[in-house]
Motif scaffolding. Structure first.
Motif, short mmCIF file in Angstrom:
data_model
loop_
_atom_site.label_atom_id
_atom_site.label_comp_id
_atom_site.label_asym_id
_atom_site.label_seq_id
_atom_site.Cartn_x
_atom_site.Cartn_y
_atom_site.Cartn_z
N TRP A 78 36.22 42.65 45.29
CA TRP A 78 35.72 42.64 43.92
C TRP A 78 36.57 41.74 43.03
O TRP A 78 36.05 41.04 42.16
CB TRP A 78 35.72 44.09 43.39
CG TRP A 78 35.27 44.22 41.97
CD1 TRP A 78 34.01 44.22 41.49
CD2 TRP A 78 36.12 44.41 40.83
NE1 TRP A 78 33.99 44.38 40.13
CE2 TRP A 78 35.29 44.50 39.69
CE3 TRP A 78 37.50 44.51 40.65
CZ2 TRP A 78 35.77 44.68 38.42
CZ3 TRP A 78 37.99 44.69 39.37
CH2 TRP A 78 37.13 44.77 38.28
N LEU A 79 37.88 41.74 43.27
CA LEU A 79 38.79 40.94 42.44
C LEU A 79 38.58 39.44 42.63
O LEU A 79 38.96 38.65 41.75
CB LEU A 79 40.25 41.28 42.76
CG LEU A 79 40.75 42.62 42.20
CD1 LEU A 79 42.11 42.96 42.75
CD2 LEU A 79 40.80 42.57 40.67
N ARG A 80 38.00 39.03 43.75
CA ARG A 80 37.76 37.60 43.97
C ARG A 80 36.81 37.02 42.93
O ARG A 80 36.82 35.82 42.67
CB ARG A 80 37.18 37.37 45.37
CG ARG A 80 38.15 37.61 46.50
CD ARG A 80 37.55 37.17 47.82
NE ARG A 80 37.26 35.74 47.79
CZ ARG A 80 36.61 35.10 48.74
NH1 ARG A 80 36.17 35.76 49.79
NH2 ARG A 80 36.39 33.80 48.66
N ARG A 81 35.99 37.87 42.34
CA ARG A 81 35.01 37.39 41.35
C ARG A 81 35.52 37.51 39.92
O ARG A 81 34.80 37.16 38.99
CB ARG A 81 33.71 38.19 41.50
CG ARG A 81 33.08 38.08 42.87
CD ARG A 81 31.68 38.70 42.89
NE ARG A 81 31.73 40.13 42.66
CZ ARG A 81 31.84 41.04 43.64
NH1 ARG A 81 31.95 40.64 44.90
NH2 ARG A 81 31.87 42.32 43.36
N ARG A 82 36.74 38.01 39.74
CA ARG A 82 37.28 38.18 38.39
C ARG A 82 38.02 36.92 37.95
O ARG A 82 38.62 36.22 38.78
CB ARG A 82 38.23 39.37 38.32
CG ARG A 82 37.59 40.68 38.78
CD ARG A 82 36.76 41.36 37.71
NE ARG A 82 35.50 40.73 37.40
CZ ARG A 82 34.39 40.91 38.12
NH1 ARG A 82 34.40 41.65 39.20
NH2 ARG A 82 33.27 40.35 37.75
N ARG A 83 38.02 36.67 36.66
CA ARG A 83 38.64 35.45 36.13
C ARG A 83 40.15 35.60 36.01
O ARG A 83 40.90 34.75 36.45
CB ARG A 83 38.01 35.11 34.78
CG ARG A 83 38.49 33.79 34.23
CD ARG A 83 37.72 33.41 32.98
NE ARG A 83 38.15 32.12 32.46
CZ ARG A 83 37.65 31.56 31.37
NH1 ARG A 83 36.70 32.19 30.68
NH2 ARG A 83 38.08 30.38 30.96
N TRP A 84 40.60 36.67 35.36
CA TRP A 84 42.04 36.89 35.16
C TRP A 84 42.53 37.81 36.28
O TRP A 84 42.54 39.02 36.14
CB TRP A 84 42.32 37.49 33.80
CG TRP A 84 41.75 36.66 32.68
CD1 TRP A 84 40.62 36.89 31.99
CD2 TRP A 84 42.29 35.45 32.18
NE1 TRP A 84 40.39 35.91 31.07
CE2 TRP A 84 41.41 35.00 31.15
CE3 TRP A 84 43.43 34.68 32.48
CZ2 TRP A 84 41.65 33.83 30.45
CZ3 TRP A 84 43.66 33.52 31.76
CH2 TRP A 84 42.77 33.11 30.76
N LEU A 86 45.55 38.30 38.03
CA LEU A 86 46.81 39.03 38.07
C LEU A 86 46.75 40.33 37.28
O LEU A 86 47.14 41.39 37.80
CB LEU A 86 47.95 38.14 37.56
CG LEU A 86 49.34 38.78 37.59
CD1 LEU A 86 49.69 39.22 39.03
CD2 LEU A 86 50.40 37.81 37.07
N PRO A 87 46.27 40.35 36.03
CA PRO A 87 46.15 41.63 35.32
C PRO A 87 45.23 42.61 36.05
O PRO A 87 45.51 43.82 36.10
CB PRO A 87 45.58 41.23 33.96
CG PRO A 87 45.97 39.80 33.78
CD PRO A 87 45.93 39.22 35.15
#
Length: 362
Positions: A78-84, A86-87
């Motif tokens: 899921w995080l692969r599609r997020r822009r930021w 590290l947060p």
């Protein structure tokens, strides 16, 4: 329909049917090995601790860790599609860390309570959550990096596969263009010959047209780049019939084919342009000489097309020789080739060599 039913009825692989059981057994084995390691370290340093509490601690730790691996993988995807990123990683790790530690301590309280162990030693405190963070962070980063590397590898393989498929499609398109180039070339030359005979020898011209139709039907029905050598001989015989109608008894053409070679593979309609060139160069007037022979030498099939010389010279032998060379290069690379050589007694010989591979019906 039967094939679909057979496919639907096929049982899944054994490892899939028992994946959950195997995964739990692996986690139990990891917990047991860690407990044994801690026990032996205590023995080595003279601080022997009872083995059962160590086993319970490590089993609850490994099982809770295993229970949260699927959420970790899902979160990383899921995080692969997020822009930021590290947060988001920090937030996801914090949530998973608290959840996994809570499950682990809950399991320890439950199990130690059931067996009458020191359950109070595992009461939730802030420091118990903090002490698990370094280990959890190490495994989180390890899994994240491993998953990233795996994705890069899979994407690289997918790109290589697409590139290979495109290269194959391009090579197939080039081969098809080369093969299709033969039909108009052959048709132009034979129709030109027919036009020369139409008024002086109309019966011969009519017979040639009929046989041209038979050959074209045979060539247009082919869908593969290769076929059996026996089939190539049949096409060559049809073409020879056309030329015999044109030259009559003046055409001295001999094809020496060994039946033992009939099942070897050869590019479709490879020999026709070579024989056509040989007929054009095979003599003068209505006297033409052509010899075709095939032989096998170990793992190589060799076909020679010889003419008697004296025909009308054409630079490069038209498109025939270049077409043959290009098709062989695309199909076999350095394993095949074609060579044109003059003969001491006059005339020339074209030698084609390619891998001797047997035809296997699809």
């Amino acid at each position: 329909m039967a094939a679909e039913q057979g496919s639907a009825a096929a049982p899944p692989p054994v490892w899939r049917r028992y994946a959950l059981v195997l995964w739990v057994l692996l986690l139990v084995a990891i917990g047991a090995m860690r407990a044994l390691n801690r026990y032996l370290v205590g023995v080595a340093y003279g601080h022997v601790a009872p083995f059962p509490p160590l086993l319970i601690e490590e089993l609850t730790g490994s099982l809770s860790f295993g229970a949260f691996l699927p959420p970790v993988f899902y979160a990383l995807r899921w995080l692969r599609r997020r822009r930021w990123r590290l947060p988001w990683h920090l937030a996801v790790f914090a949530g998973l860390s608290v959840a996994q530690t809570s499950l682990m301590m809950g399991l320890r309280l439950l199990v130690f309570g059931l067996v009458g162990g020191p359950a109070d030693d595992y009461a939730p405190t802030v420091w118990r959550y903090v002490m698990e963070v370094p280990t959890q962070l190490f495994f989180y980063v390890l899994i994240a990096v491993g998953l990233w590397l795996f994705d890069r590898y899979r994407e690289g393989r997918a790109r290589e596969l697409r590139a290979a498929q495109l290269e194959s499609a391009l090579s197939e398109a080039r081969l098809e263009a080369l093969r299709l180039q033969l039909n108009p070339h052959f048709l132009f030359n034979t129709l030109n010959a027919v036009s020369e005979l139409m008024y002086d020898r109309p019966a011969v011209a009519d017979e040639m047209l009929s046989r041209i139709g038979s050959l074209l039907r045979a060539t247009l029905s082919a869908g593969a780049q290769e076929h059996r050598l026996a089939d190539e001989w049949k096409l060559l015989a049809l073409y020879m019939d056309i030329q015999r109608a044109r030259f009559g008894a003046g055409l001295d053409a001999d094809v020496q084919g060994d039946a033992a070679l009939d099942d070897l593979r050869i590019p479709f309609l490879l020999l026709q342009p070579l024989v056509e060139n040989a007929i054009e160069h095979g003599g003068q007037g209505d006297r033409r000489l052509v010899r075709v022979e095939a032989a096998r030498d170990a793992n190589r099939l060799t076909v020679k097309v010889r003419d008697g010389g004296g025909g009308v010279a054409r630079a490069g032998h038209g498109i025939g020789l270049g077409n043959v060379e290009a098709r062989l290069r695309h199909l076999y690379g350095d394993e095949a080739g074609v060579r044109l050589e003059p003969l001491p007694e006059g005339g020339s010989v074209v030698t084609v060599w390619l891998p001797a591979r047997r035809w296997e019906a699809a």
